[in-house]
Design an enzyme around this catalytic site. Structure first.
Site, short mmCIF file in Angstrom:
data_model
loop_
_atom_site.label_atom_id
_atom_site.label_comp_id
_atom_site.label_asym_id
_atom_site.label_seq_id
_atom_site.Cartn_x
_atom_site.Cartn_y
_atom_site.Cartn_z
N ARG A 170 -10.54 -11.36 1.78
CA ARG A 170 -11.30 -12.46 1.11
C ARG A 170 -10.56 -13.95 1.28
NH1 ARG A 170 -11.68 -8.96 -4.10
NH2 ARG A 170 -11.46 -7.62 -2.76
N LYS A 226 0.85 -1.15 0.13
CA LYS A 226 -0.04 0.18 -0.04
C LYS A 226 0.96 1.27 -0.02
CE LYS A 226 -3.98 -1.88 2.88
NZ LYS A 226 -5.04 -1.68 1.38
N1 BES Z 1 -8.34 -3.77 4.53
C1 BES Z 1 -8.06 -3.34 2.94
C2 BES Z 1 -9.74 -2.58 2.59
C3 BES Z 1 -9.58 -1.09 3.09
C4 BES Z 1 -8.85 -0.11 2.62
C5 BES Z 1 -10.44 -0.68 4.41
C6 BES Z 1 -9.03 1.17 3.04
C7 BES Z 1 -10.66 0.54 4.66
C8 BES Z 1 -10.04 1.56 3.92
C9 BES Z 1 -8.30 -4.40 2.16
O1 BES Z 1 -7.51 -5.38 2.50
C10 BES Z 1 -7.93 -4.16 0.83
O2 BES Z 1 -6.60 -3.75 0.73
N2 BES Z 1 -8.50 -4.03 -0.07
C11 BES Z 1 -8.14 -3.61 -1.28
C12 BES Z 1 -8.97 -4.52 -2.64
C13 BES Z 1 -8.24 -4.46 -3.84
C14 BES Z 1 -6.80 -4.87 -3.91
C15 BES Z 1 -9.16 -5.02 -4.95
C16 BES Z 1 -8.81 -2.15 -1.48
O3 BES Z 1 -9.71 -1.77 -1.22
O4 BES Z 1 -7.89 -1.44 -2.28
MN MN Z 2 -5.42 -5.39 1.96
#
Ligand code: BES
Ligand code: MN
Ligand code: ZN
Length: 495
Positions: free
Chosen positions: A348, A274
Site C-alpha cells: 500500500r 516474515k
Molecule cells: N505481499 C504480502 C501479501 C501476501 C502474503 C500475499 C501472503 C500472498 C500471501 C503483503 O505485502 C503483506 O505482507 N501483507 C501483510 C499485511 C499485514 C502486515 C497487515 C499480510 O497480509 O500479512
Molecule cells: Mn509485505
C-alpha cells in the site's frame, strides 16, 4: 505452441488430416449436434459405457476408421447446451492431460454441440491450450515441454467463421500476455530485480510497435516527493524503478485508462520480518506488475481504440541498517503522512504514491492490481480475486469482464466504518489496522489516495500464483483486465 491457428469447416471434419481430432461434447445427448461424423463411434462408446457423459471424462480412440485424423479424443464439457469459456477451459485441460502423452503436433478441434461455437469459446480454446503447454525455462532451460501441439485447427460452421476468427485472435493475444506475465512473475528475485523488471518493460516496448516506456530512478522519485515509495525501497541495495508504460490507440484527447501494478520483486517483510516458511513465494509479490506488462502485450497485439497508461513502482522490501522501522512516519506524494506500524504492509505504501502520480493523466479510471494481503487469501481462497471499488458501474464492468474471461473476481466492501482502523496519533493514518478484515483495511488505505478519479483495486494475493507441486504464476488477472479494456474501447466507439 506457436501462434498458428486455422479455421476448418465443420462439414469437412472426417476428411481433414490432423495428428488428433478432439471432439468436445455437451454432457447431455439432446444437446448434441445431430448427424455428426462421429455419431456412430460415440453411440457405441456410450452404449458400452466406455464413455460416460460427465464433466471432464475422456475417451481415446486410435486410428479411427473412416477419419483422416490419426487419433480421436472425446472430452465431455458441461451440461449446458452452450459452451461457456469456463467449460471450454475445463474440457481442454482434461484433453491436454491426455494429449501431453502423445506425439500430437496438429490438433483439429470441433464442438459436438448443436449450438453454434461462439467467439468466447474459441478464445478460451486457444488460450487454454497455450496455457496448458506453458513451461518456465528462464532458470531451468532443461524443463521438458508440457505438450507438443503446434497447430490448432478449429472446425466451425461457415456462418460462425467470422466470430470464431475474432475469438482466435483474442485468444492468441491473451495467451501471449498471460505467458509474459507468468514468465516475469516466475523469475526468482535475483533474476528479476527492479532493474531487470524495468528492462523487461523496455524490451516489451521495443518489440511491440505502439508502446512507449519511461523509467524514473530514485533521484526523480525523490524530486517528486514519493516519500512512501522511498520508505519501502530504502532497505535494499537494489535501486528502485518507477516504470511508466504508454499505449495510444485513440486520439490524444481521449482520457486514458490507468493500470497500477504492485512491483515488489521480493517481500521479506522488512524489519517486520516474515517467518521463513514459504517466504520464497514472496518473489511472486510483483504479480500485479507482471499482469500490467501482460495486458500491455495483449493490447499491443489487439490494437483497440483506447489510451492506456501502466504504472509500476518496483523495489525490494528488505531489512537493513537503512530500512524503515516500525513507528517511522513518512510523507507520501499526496502530502498525507503515514505511520509505518508494520513494514510488511509495504504494498500500500508504494501503491499510494503511484495512485497520486496517476492524477496527472486525468484518467478515465484507475485500476490497481496487487498481491496485497494474506487476509484476501483467507477471505476468497484461490479462485476469485478480491475487487474493491466505490464505483458501482466500474465494479459491475470488472466483474462481468472476469466472468466472460474465466478470470473471476468478487466484490468486497469499502464502508467508511472500516476506515477507523487506520487512525494514528502520530500521522494522518497508520499503514495497518487489526488482523480482522485485513484485505478491506488495506483497500481503505488505498481509497484515501483515490478520491480524484474512478478507481478500483484488485487484490490478487490468492490468484496470482499456485503453491505446492504446481508452484508457479498463473498470469491472472491479465484476461479480466484485457476483456474489460476491450469492452471500454467498444463502448467508447459506440458513443
Ligand atoms: N505481499 C504480502 C501479501 C501476501 C502474503 C500475499 C501472503 C500472498 C500471501 C503483503 O505485502 C503483506 O505482507 N501483507 C501483510 C499485511 C499485514 C502486515 C497487515 C499480510 O497480509 O500479512
Ligand atoms: Mn509485505
Ligand atoms: Zn508484499
Amino acid at each position: 505452441m506457436d501462434a498458428r491457428t486455422l479455421l476448418a469447416a465443420v462439414d469437412d471434419v472426417k476428411g481433414r488430416a490432423a495428428d488428433a481430432l478432439l471432439v468436445i461434447l455437451p454432457a447431455r445427448r439432446e444437446a448434441m449436434a445431430p448427424g455428426a461424423d462421429w455419431a456412430g463411434l460415440l453411440d457405441e462408446a456410450l452404449d458400452r459405457a466406455d464413455l460416460v457423459l460427465e464433466k471432464g471424462r475422456t475417451l481415446y480412440l486410435h486410428r479411427p476408421a473412416g477419419f483422416a485424423a490419426a487419433r480421436l479424443l472425446f472430452v465431455v464439457a458441461g451440461d449446458a447446451a452452450e459452451l461457456s469459456p469456463r467449460d471450454m477451459e475445463r474440457a481442454l485441460n482434461a484433453a491436454a492431460a491426455v494429449l501431453r502423452t502423445l506425439p500430437v503436433k496438429s490438433l483439429l478441434l470441433v464442438w459436438g454441440g448443436a449450438q453454434a461455437l461462439d467467439a468466447a469459446a474459441a478464445e478460451a480454446a486457444v488460450r487454454t491450450l497455450r496455457a496448458a503447454q506453458y513451461v518456465y525455462r528462464h532458470t531451468k532451460p532443461s524443463a521438458k515441454p508440457a505438450g507438443t501441439v503446434e497447430r490448432l485447427q478449429l472446425a466451425c460452421r461457415r456462418a460462425d467463421q467470422a466470430a470464431v476468427r475474432e475469438g482466435l485472435r483474442r485468444g492468441q493475444a491473451l495467451a501471449a500476455g498471460i505467458e509474459l506475465a507468468r514468465d516475469c512473475a516466475n523469475r526468482p528475485g535475483n533474476h528479476l530485480t527492479p532493474t531487470l523488471l524495468a528492462e523487461q518493460a523496455r524490451q516489451l516496448a521495443a518489440e511491440q510497435p505502439g508502446l512507449e516506456v519511461e523509467v524514473l530512478d530514485r533521484k526523480a522519485v525523490e524530486k517528486l516527493g514519493m516519500g512512501a515509495f522511498l520508505a519501502v525501497a530504502k532497505g535494499s541495495e537494489e535501486p528502485l524503478q518507477f516504470i511508466v508504460l504508454r499505449y495510444q490507440g485513440a486520439p490524444k484527447k481521449v482520457a486514458p485508462q490507468v493500470l497500477v501494478g504492485k512491483g515488489i520483486t521480493f517481500d521479506s517483510g522488512g524489519i517486520s520480518l516474515k517467518p521463513a516458511a514459504e517466504m520464497d513465494e514472496m518473489k511472486f509479490d510483483m504479480g500485479g506488475a507482471a499482469s500490467v506488462l501482460g495486458v500491455f502485450r495483449a493490447v499491443a497485439q489487439l490494437r483497440p481504440r483506447l489510451n492506456l497508461i501502466g504504472l509500476v513502482p518496483a523495489c525490494e522490501n528488505l531489512p537493513s541498517g537503512r530500512a524503515t522501522k516500525p513507528g517511522d512516519v513518512v510523507t507520501s506524494l499526496s502530502g498525507q503522512t503515514i505511520e509505518v506500524l508494520n513494514t510488511d504492509a509495504e504494498g500500500r505504501l508504494i501503491l499510494c504514491d503511484a495512485l497520486t502520480y496517476a492524477e496527472r493523466f486525468k484518467p478515465a479510471a484507475v485500476i490497481d492490481i496487487a498481491t496485497l494481503t494474506g487476509a484476501c487469501v483467507i477471505a476468497l481462497g484461490h479462485h476469485r480475486s478480491g475487487l474493491f471499488s466505490p464505483d458501482d458501474g466500474l465494479a459491475a464492468g470488472l466483474l462481468a469482464a472476469g466472468e466472460a474471461a474465466a478470470d473471476p473476481a468478487w466484490r468486497m466492501p469499502l464502508d467508511d466504518d472500516y476506515d477507523e482502523a487506520l487512525k494514528s496519533n502520530f500521522a494522518d493514518m497508520a499503514n495497518v489496522g487489526p488482523r480482522a478484515g485485513g484485505a478491506i483495511t488495506a483497500a481503505m488505505f488505498l481509497k484515501r489516495y483515490a478520491a480524484r478519479f474512478r478507481w478500483a483495486h484488485l487484490d490478487i494475493a490468492g490468484t496470482a500464483w499456485k503453491s505446492g507441486a504446481a508452484k508457479g504464476a498463473t498470469g491472472r488477472p491479465v484476461a479480466l483486465l484485457t476483456h474489460w479494456l476491450l469492452q471500454q474501447a467498444e463502448s467508447e466507439g459506440a458513443n
